[in-house]
Structures are given as C-alpha cells and as structure tokens.
Scaffold this active site. Sequence first.
Site, PDB file in Angstrom:
ATOM      1  N   HIS A  87       0.828  -1.207   0.000  1.00 16.73           N
ATOM      2  CA  HIS A  87       0.000   0.000   0.000  1.00 16.73           C
ATOM      3  C   HIS A  87       0.859   1.253   0.000  1.00 16.73           C
ATOM      4  O   HIS A  87       0.433   2.320   0.431  1.00 16.73           O
ATOM      5  CB  HIS A  87      -0.955  -0.011   1.190  1.00 16.73           C
ATOM      6  CG  HIS A  87      -1.562  -1.353   1.426  1.00 16.73           C
ATOM      7  ND1 HIS A  87      -1.051  -2.243   2.336  1.00 16.73           N
ATOM      8  CD2 HIS A  87      -2.587  -1.983   0.821  1.00 16.73           C
ATOM      9  CE1 HIS A  87      -1.747  -3.365   2.288  1.00 16.73           C
ATOM     10  NE2 HIS A  87      -2.676  -3.234   1.389  1.00 16.73           N
TER      11      HIS A  87
HETATM   12  S1  FES Z   1       2.061  -0.520   3.072  1.00 12.52           S
HETATM   13 FE1  FES Z   1       0.456  -1.854   3.657  1.00 12.52          FE
HETATM   14  S2  FES Z   1       1.593  -3.590   4.230  1.00 12.52           S
HETATM   15 FE2  FES Z   1       3.146  -2.218   3.729  1.00 12.52          FE
END
Ligand code: FES
Lengths: 169, 420
Positions: A134
């Site tokens: 993410h």
């Molecule tokens: S940014 Fe969501 S798990 Fe690493």
Amino acid sequence: MSDKKPERRDFLFTASYAVGVVGVAAVVWPLVDQMNPDASVKALASTEVDVSSVQPGNTITVLWRGKPVFIRRRTQDEISEARSVKMEDLKHPEKDEDRAKDPQWLVMLGVCTHLGCVPLNDKGDYDGWFCPCHGSHYDTSGRIRKGPAPLNMEVPKYEFVNANTIKIG
Amino acid sequence: MSDHEYVPSSKFGKWFNDRLPLLTLASHLTDYPTPKNLNYWWTFGGILTFCLITQIVTGLTLAMHYIAHADMAFESVEHIMRDVNYGWLIRYIHANGASMFFLAVYIHIFRSLFYGSYKSPREIIWIIGIIIYLLMMAAAFMGYVLPWGQMSFWGATVITNLFSAIPLVGEGIVTWLWGGYSVDNPTLTRFFTLHYLIPFLILGLVVLHIWALHVPGNNNPVGIDIKKPSKDTVPFHPYIVIKDGFALLMFMIVFAFFVFYSPNILGHADNYIEANPMVTPAHIVPEWYLLPFYAILRSVPDKLLGVVAMLSAILILAALPWLDTSKIRSAVFRPLYKQFYWILVADVLILGYIGAMPAEGLYLLIARVATAYYFLHFLVILPVLGFKEKTIPVPLSITEPILGGSPNLAMAKNKESLNK
Ligand code: FES
Ligand code: HEM
C-alpha cells in the site's frame, strides 16, 4: 425489580448464576487459549547468522520465528543520511543511534508495520525500503517516512556473538 | 403462512404427520402464496441456495483429498488437479463457485436496495442476510488461504493484520489468530477448520432467513402490502418453482462457461506459486468480490481509521432500515431515489475497479471521492430523501394498474416496469 424484600430464594438464584458463570468461564478459557502460540512455536526463539560475507551496501534476509529479518551492512553515505534526519520530520521519532548500535549494521524485522508485507530493498523516496502493498516508504534506518504504516520497522533483540555472527532473539 | 390446516391423504402420512408435522411444512412451502408480479430479480434467492449446496458438496469432496499442512497443502491441491479422478472439475467448480456465489449475492442485495425489501416489516430478514454476507466473506477468505499459494499467504497476512490496528490489544489478537508470530502452519489448520464450519452456519441462517421471510411474505416490484392468498398471489409451486428453475439454468450456463472455458480468469496467477514468507508479490489484490472494501481501506491514509471505514462500509447496511426514512418501498415510485440508486451502483463499481489498481495519484483521489460518496449516500442522502422527495402515488393492489384504471397518469407511464 419489585419492592419485594429479597428472600433466601433470591440469594440462592444469584449465587447459582454466579457459580455458573465462573464455571462456564473456566471451561471457555482453555478453548480460547489453545489458539495462542504453543510450546513448540515458542521454543524456536533464537537464530544465529553468519554475516562475514555481507558487503557494504548489501542486505541479507533470514527467517526468524517465521518472519523475515533484514540484516544490512550500510555504506557511509547511508549512515550519515540516517543520522542527519531531524526528529521533527519523523512520524515515529527514533534516533538512528538507538536503532543501530554498530552504525554499520542495521538489523530489523523485514515486516511493514502497516499490514505485514515484506518491503523491497533499495527502493522508495528515502533510499531505504518501499512496501509495494500500500505504498509505505522507509529511510536508510528503516524508519517510516511516508505512507500508511504507523511505525518504524521493528528492531528485534540481537547481539554479536563474535565479529562474524549475529544472534537474533 | 397457509391459512388452511393441512391433512395428509394417506393413513401413514396422517400417523407420521401427527407425530412430526413435516408434511404440514412441505404443504406450507408448496402452497406459500407469492406475489404474481415477481420479476427475475427475485430468482436469486433460489440461485443462492443452489450455490451454497454446490460449495458444500464440492467442498466435502475436496476435503477428502486436501491436506491441511503448510508443507503439503500446495502439493495436495496440485494432486487434486492432476491425479484425483475429476479432481480438476471439482476444484474448478468450488473455486469459481465462490465467485458465482458472490455474483448472485450482490445482485440479490442490490435487488433489495432497489425495491426497498429491507424496510418494515422485513428488517430481520435483511439483518440475517447481512450476517450471511459477512460469513460468506469469512468463508471465502479462509478458503482462499487453503491452497497455500503466494496470494493465499499474503492475503492472509494482510487481512489478519487488520486487527493489529485495534489499540492496545491488537497485537495480542493477531498473535492469537495466527497461533504464532506469523501466518504459518497453526494458522492454516485453524482456517481449514473454520472454512469447513462456516458454510453449515450459513445453512442454519438461511433457514432463519426464509422462516423470517415467510412471516410477512415476499416484497414485490410494486412494493405494496398484498392480501394473501388473493387475486394478487400465486402458489409457490408450480409457478415460482418453474420460474426459479429456468433462471437457475441460465445461471448455470454462465457458471459452466467459467468452469470449462476460463477457470482461472477470476483467480490470480501468483497463487500457483507456493507460499514464501520471505517475498511479497509485487501486486497483491484480494479476490474481485472484496475489491470495493479494499479500495475504501486504502483510501484512508491512517491505519486504524482505514480499518474502521472498511468495516463501517459493511455494517452500515445493517442500519439501512432505519437510515432510509421513506415509507415507500419500491424505487419505481421514488423518482429521486431511483437516480441516487444508480449513482450508488456506479460508485460501488468504481470502488471495485480502483481496488484493483495501485493506490497512488489519480486512483487514490478517485477512491477518496467514491468512499466519501458511499457514506454520504447512506448517512445523508437516504435520511433526507424520505422527507423531501415527492413520490408517485402507489396503486392499491398489484392487479389494479393492469386491470383497473390507474389513479394517475405517471402511474400509467410506469405500467411497463410493473408488467415485467
Ligand atoms: S504498506 Fe500496507 S503492508 Fe506495507
Ligand atoms: C460458503 C461456502 C464456501 C465458499 C464461499 C468457499 C470458498 C472457497 C474458496 C474461495 C477456496 C479457494 C479455491 C482455490 O483458489 O483453490 C476454497 C477452497 C477449499 N474449500 Fe471451500 N468454500 C465453501 C465451502 C466449503 C466447504 C463446506 C468445505 C468442506 C466441507 C470446503 C472445503 C474446501 C477445501 C478442502 C479447499 C481447498 C482446496 C482448493 O483450494 O481448491 N469449502 N473454498
């Protein structure tokens, strides 16, 4: 409840319910607790790693308690970059001096503190790690700089057994 | 509820029925008076029952060959695919069956939204439905972990880590869920146990769902209360049985197309790589049916708030009967609601699309707007609309607009949609 004066029978009811609740709780707890890590899982507490072949600028990844651990031998540039950051710029303020006792060696869990993916080496806006899941960016000290992760990558308990061997856990 | 007392014709039937009234139940189900104007959107309840039975039957047969162990699970699924007689067929039906199940449940839910089926007196039917939907997501998520591929492993890691957002106890809960310090063998064995159990819980809830339905009876496209039995109803058998059966056949054609012509199109290629705790795939995405919620999770930059937003997006549905303040059920008579309904459909589709894209730049912006709109729809638009909207007068009975004169002109124009 009515204004009726409590009788012996009311006391008996209340006492029976109370004993019943304790009894149910005593039965439920083992059923819940069996899901916690068992003795064999806990027994895998520490790992020793030979780091003699790791060159500056390289990272090795080892498995400890089912999780990847990054062991990075940092270059001089990376160290000075990590140590020059101002604390106000950090989401989770931690000094690099506290994270890497021996500035050359950075040892930390390779687990993104957002939702647990393994971040990629030498990626991201801060020359450290980038988590593809993410989009969290970590700096050369493994500290969170941008993205949804709330914390720096965790530094586990570790020690140098000798000049070439690190014991994790 | 059928009004007449059922009396079995045979002597044995009567003897048995006096002791266990199964025949009375069967007669209730066959005679059950159904609105005669039900359209094809009402056939998805039967289709969903078919999907559940299909998952249970194929699941039980898979479980005869599957091995729930981190070292053997991946291989045992390959063994099912290559060695077990018709194993490939059973697994492909089970894997695509999950997608078909969700396709049907989404149509079923959006049918209820359009025709106001969640409104009084059907709130309990609706809430049981939401619980079933939540359990379906849990079952499908844990099922996806079982083949122990890369997506299985990292999907499990990311989803279980959602609980770590809970303050104070979060980390403890995650360790408890895992039975260790990461997703590993103990996690796999308990997921298998729960994956096996949940469909039977769903089966029990389906019984309650239908029981609760049979108290007020079906809603219908006009959304008015009807007298039962009356000129407005037909008995469930044979009328609805045949119609549901026909719709089911059409549905099975789509189902069979996926199973036989593109069995892997809905899955992810990375799941044919065995789980590796050292490497996360570059692009992890959940199964398509979870994408809108995944997009909502990622649209919020804060970990805890992201999780809260995602869960609220689902749980808000349970409050829908009270958030929608309009007394009129069917969107046919609510010109404004009808438009907002289609905007919501588009909004959810957009969220689903964004959920599959990387969370950056323009995608992130669109995800944020769409997430905000989703909540706006339920928390602001629906409550206000009930007071502001000028609705079209509803007919007095189902037959009235067709047989008798319609109370107003707008009604006559809507005749077509009623006739469907
Ligand atoms: S940014 Fe969501 S798990 Fe690493
Ligand atoms: C609500 C009903 C169910 C749903 C939605 C569901 C969903 C799923 C999904 C998505 C998978 C992964 C498929 C793959 O990619 O390989 C799976 C696998 C599996 N399921 Fe289910 N399932 C259901 C019911 C059941 C039941 C009742 C059983 C057993 C009694 C079962 C046993 C299995 C087994 C053994 C696997 C692993 C084999 C495989 O991966 O194909 N399932 N399930």
